[in-house]
Structures are given as C-alpha cells and as structure tokens.
Motif scaffolding. Structure first.
Motif, PDB file in Angstrom:
ATOM      1  N   LEU B  57       0.839  -1.204   0.000  1.00  0.00           N
ATOM      2  CA  LEU B  57       0.000   0.000   0.000  1.00  0.00           C
ATOM      3  C   LEU B  57       0.870   1.248   0.000  1.00  0.00           C
ATOM      4  N   GLY B  58       0.320   2.314  -0.523  1.00  0.00           N
ATOM      5  CA  GLY B  58       0.938   3.633  -0.341  1.00  0.00           C
ATOM      6  C   GLY B  58       2.011   4.020  -1.339  1.00  0.00           C
ATOM      7  N   MET B  59       2.160   3.245  -2.440  1.00  0.00           N
ATOM      8  CA  MET B  59       3.218   3.584  -3.385  1.00  0.00           C
ATOM      9  C   MET B  59       2.927   4.927  -4.082  1.00  0.00           C
ATOM     10  N   GLU B  60       1.668   5.127  -4.457  1.00  0.00           N
ATOM     11  CA  GLU B  60       1.312   6.383  -5.137  1.00  0.00           C
ATOM     12  C   GLU B  60       1.581   7.573  -4.227  1.00  0.00           C
ATOM     13  N   ARG B  61       1.214   7.376  -2.974  1.00  0.00           N
ATOM     14  CA  ARG B  61       1.387   8.464  -2.008  1.00  0.00           C
ATOM     15  C   ARG B  61       2.871   8.826  -1.867  1.00  0.00           C
ATOM     16  N   THR B  62       3.695   7.778  -1.836  1.00  0.00           N
ATOM     17  CA  THR B  62       5.134   8.021  -1.718  1.00  0.00           C
ATOM     18  C   THR B  62       5.662   8.761  -2.936  1.00  0.00           C
ATOM     19  N   MET B  63       5.172   8.344  -4.113  1.00  0.00           N
ATOM     20  CA  MET B  63       5.624   9.018  -5.340  1.00  0.00           C
ATOM     21  C   MET B  63       5.218  10.484  -5.334  1.00  0.00           C
TER      22      MET B  63
END
Lengths: 176, 388
Positions: B57-63
């Motif tokens: 989870l959260g890859m987009e947020r990290t990007m």
C-alpha cells in the motif's frame, strides 16, 4: 537499476522526481514489505515513504559499495528502529500459508503454521532478523551483512544457529 | 559447534566455495544424521517460503511526496536570510555612525565605553531604555528648569561627541543625558505629589553609580535626602526617612513607640490600599537591613493573624503568569538538556529541583487568596527601625 538512475547516482547529483519515481517503482514493494514485517501494516506505508524521502536526499552520496536494494533496506531498517523506539512497537507476527497440525498425514507434519510462528518468535532479535531477511525477503548473505553492518561470516553463523534453534523448537513441539 | 555444522546451512544456500561444498558432500554421504538435518533444513526453508506477503500500500502516495515540492514559508528560506542581513547591517550602521544628533544609540554607545563590560552595557542600556520610556510619559510634567537643564546637558554632550572620535576616550564618568532627563521627570513627578526632601540641585548630582531602576527607586541621590540611607545613618535619620516616605504616600501615623530600649522605633501607619504596595516597597528599599516592614492588613484587624492579612500582601508577589512562563521556559530547557544528558545527570537534577520549586510556587499562587483590598480601603502597615 535503470540507466537514468545510474547516471544520476554516478554524477553525484540529486535525482530528479522522474528518476526517483523509477527507483520507487523498482524497490517500493521490497521496502514496504520489509517495513511491514517490522512495524506492522499500519505504519509500513509511512516508514516506506520516509525511507524514500531520506534516500532522495542521500542518493548522491551512494557509493555502490552495496546494491541499491540493500542500501534502501538499510535506510528502512533505521527508520523502523527509530519508529519502534519512539512508539514502543513490537514486531508483528508473520503468517505462513501452512496447514494446521490437525491436517496430519503429511510428510513434513513437524512444521506447522502455529508452531513455526511460535518458533520464529522465540528466536532472539538478531537471529530472527537474519532468518527473515534471508528466508523470507530473499537477501543474500552479503546483502544482509551490508544492511546490518556485520561481517558476512557472522551472518552465516547466525543463520546456522537460528536454523538449529528452529529445528529444535519444532521437533520439541511435535514430541509434546 | 563444528565446522561441518556451520557449513551445512551455507551448503544449502550455495554460499560455500567448491572445495567446501565437496567436503560437505562427502561428510553427508558418510553421516546419516547430517543428511537428516540437512533435510530438515530444506523443509524449514520451504516452510518459510510460504510466508504470507502483506499487500503493498501507499506507493502512489510516496511518489507524490517525492515529486511534491515542499513549500517553505518566505521567512524560513531566502527571506529569513535577507532579513537577518538587513537587520545586521542596520544595527552595525547605527553603532558605527558618528554621534551627530545625540540619538539614543549614540548615547548608549558613549555611556557604555567607560564600563568596558559589554554584557553590563547591554543590560544597562536596555534598562535605561525602559527608564527613558517611563520618563517620557512623565515628561509632560517636567518643570521648565529641569527641561532646560536636560537640554543644556544634551547640547554639551552633542558638542563633545562631535569633537570626539567614533569611540571617544573617556576621561572620567560620562554624563548620561537620558538619565538626567529621567531624573528631571521624576523630580517633577515628586513635586506634583507634594513630596518633601527634594532632590536638590540637579547640577550637583554625582555621576557615580546610580540606583537600579529594577528596584523601583528612580529618585536621584541628593545629599541630605532622608530617604537615602547608608550604614552610618542614625536612628533619627531612619525615623526621618520613614516619616518622609509616609508623607510621600499620604500615610497617616496611627501609633509610634520606642523599642529595644530606645535603640529602635516602631510605627503603625494607615495608608490607602492603592498606595500600600508602593509604600511598603519604598520603605523596604530605604530601610534595608535597619528595620522591617509588616504585611498590610485591613485597618480594622490590628492583630498580625495571617488570616487578617490583606492580599496582595507583599511587594515581592510574582504574578502567576510570570511563574507559568518561567516553568515553561525551564521545561523547555529540560528537553534540551535531555538531548545531552541522562535523566539522573546532575544538570538535569538541578533543573528538576528548580522546576519543583516553581511548581510549588504556582500551586501556592493558585490557592484561594485572602480578601483583596479595595484601592480606596485603608490598610495598616507596621514599620520598625533600629539605628545607632
């Protein structure tokens, strides 16, 4: 590592957002799961994000002495430790897709889901770390050594002892 | 642990050299238990591979976080630096510009040089600034004589500074125009109050150390002023001082008696509640070690029973807000200290003692207070003096 990223790293310049996105795409899964196994799912995304933000700032100092993956995992490990200390977290239980002890008649019935979890939790932190990194996360001895900052021979020794302890715990469990 | 045991796990992982692998293979062929152990290790390895992978989870947020440029407030980036440089240049400019018009900074600079103690200078300059502000309020009442005196001193100082270098050589104590102005204003105030014991001729004022404004004693020292005491003062002078201060604060004498076989005197004064604290403060400052001043109590309650004490009782009372601010500052300091020391380190412990003391004072201050004194209510203050 993609070519643009390699170029950026070798030129000792801060990677552009695009290059950083490439790194995230390549390594986020490994880093996230690594974090999730240490701080739990609730915190994993936050810690993974912090890991990549730290990496973005520090990438120009990366010297290719280890792989980028183990470098990122090293940062993640530090972030996890910091959070664990701050929030007083305990490592979450690792689930295994194994049948329960009730499903007998199998050849390897001495290894059962509950028993394996229990045996893994019974290991010392040092042994547990190397087992998880090597057996579950697939890091090589050298990568583990780079991440933890110990000699490769120590990793070998710890892993061997961890396996002996695991085997003993599981056999004892079977004997009752 | 034997060498064979060590190599068994590494053998399984393919982390051995060819020679070592060959050695282990031979050992396994000869030892059945080793073969069994190896098999168990294999099964364990296989079991670990069934570990459930947590959903990512959260890859987009990290990007997004990586791409997003963090906006820093203007004062936290270049703006702050510009501001700092401008401020530094401004201060440096003011300090280095020769004294042309008798500006406050120039005067402070002049006053500071003889001390040669920059720390003291900074402190006194700040205090003098506050004094000047106070005097400015009162300056509407400054008598024409005092004004003229101050102005003439100002001119003299200006002329002197024009002829001097940027950092003038000091030959004797400097004349501080701000102080003169302040004293003139104070003198005018004292006159309007109808105080006796005037400061006398301002020109005769000594240029030595002046009373600290922190003590609230703003009137200048003048020879013969009974409110100024030193160790050589006699009982008569002490009595004169007390009476002078009492007159200044319109305190009425209730009783007067001799104490300690005639070596001391005790007075009971009745004074308005609004004047009580300044009256007591002035008495304490003037009498110092030669006597004592009681807490005020309502005029009806002659006994010294603490329950009859009127609040605020002392001139030393510190407002609760100040105590809380102090506590906050100490707590912040403790946080900083803890980054360097353990909790049981000596500096931390000392700070803890201070924090406890402040907490106690805050708790005391929060306790229900005794009856407040109305400004127009009469209170009684007892003064005792002991002289030579």
């Amino acid at each position: 590592m993609s070519e643009p990223v390699k170029t950026a790293v070798r030129a000792e310049i801060e990677p552009t957002p695009l290059e950083m996105s490439a790194i995230v795409r390549e390594h986020y899964e490994v880093v996230y799961r690594f974090c999730a196994r240490r701080v739990g799912q609730d915190w994993a995304a936050d810690v993974a994000q912090e890991t990549f933000l730290t990496a973005q700032k520090a990438l120009k100092r990366f010297r290719f002495e280890s792989s980028l993956r183990s470098w990122l995992i090293g940062i993640a490990l530090n972030e996890c430790r910091s959070l664990i200390r701050k929030r007083k977290l305990f490592p979450p239980t690792i689930e295994f897709d194994l049948p329960d002890a009730s499903a007998s008649g199998r050849e390897n019935a001495w290894i059962d889901r509950t028993a394996l979890t229990k045996a893994l939790n019974a290991l010392s932190d040092e042994h547990r770390d190397v087992v998880v990194m090597h057996e579950i996360e697939g890091l090589s001895y050298d990568e583990i050594a780079a991440v933890i900052g110990i000699p490769s021979g120590t990793v070998k020794s710890r892993l061997h002892h961890a396996f002996i302890n695991l085997r003993k715990s599981l056999r004892d469990e079977v004997r009752g | 642990m034997t060498e064979r045991e060590l190599n068994l796990k590494a053998f399984l992982d393919g982390e051995l050299s060819e020679a070592e692998q060959l050695e282990v293979t031979e050992a396994l062929a000869a030892d059945e238990s080793a073969e069994r152990e190896l098999q168990d290790f294999r099964e364990l390895q296989a079991a670990f591979r069934t570990a459930v992978e947590p959903p990512v989870l959260g890859m987009e947020r990290t990007m997004l976080a990586l791409v997003e440029k963090k906006r820093t407030p203007w004062w936290n980036g270049v703006g702050l630096n510009v501001l700092k440089v401008a401020l530094a240049l401004g201060v440096a400019g003011l300090l280095l510009v020769p004294n042309q018009n008798g500006s406050l900074l120039s005067q402070l600079q002049t006053a500071a040089v003889p001390d040669t103690k920059s720390a003291e200078f900074t402190k006194s300059a700040t205090l003098e600034k506050s004094e000047t502000t106070a005097a400015a309020t009162a300056s509407t009442e400054v008598s024409s004589n005092a004004k003229a005196l101050a102005e003439s001193m100002l001119q003299r100082n200006s002329v002197e500074s024009k002829t001097a270098n940027k950092i003038p050589e000091i030959q004797g104590p400097p004349v501080d125009v701000n102080r003169l102005k302040m004293y003139a204003a104070e003198e005018a105030l004292a006159r309007t109050r109808g105080a006796t014991g005037a400061a006398g001729d301002m020109a005769a004022m000594p240029a030595g150390p002046l009373p600290s404004p922190m003590g609230g004693r703003l009137r200048p020292f003048a020879p013969g002023d009974p409110s100024e005491l030193d160790a050589s003062r006699t009982l008569d002078q002490l009595v004169l001082a007390v009476k002078s201060i009492a007159k200044q604060y319109r305190a009425t004498l209730v009783t007067e008696s001799a104490i300690s076989a005639g070596k001391g005197k005790s007075f009971v004064y009745s004074v308005l509640g609004a004047n009580a604290i300044p009256f007591i403060r002035q008495l304490r400052l003037s009498i110092g070690q030669f006597g004592s001043v009681s807490e005020p109590r309502p005029a009806g309650a002659q006994s010294a029973n603490p329950r009859n004490l009127a609040r605020p009782t002392t001139a030393d009372d510190i407002p609760l807000e100040d105590l809380e601010k102090e506590l906050q500052a100490l707590n912040e300091r403790r946080v900083v200290l803890l980054t360097e020391f353990y909790e049981d380190a000596k500096p931390v412990k000392e700070l803890d003692t201070q924090i406890d003391a402040i907490k106690k004072r805050i708790a005391d201050a929060k306790k229900p207070k005794e009856r407040e004194v109305a400004p127009n209510e009469k209170v009684v203050v007892q003064v005792s003096v002991m002289g030579t």
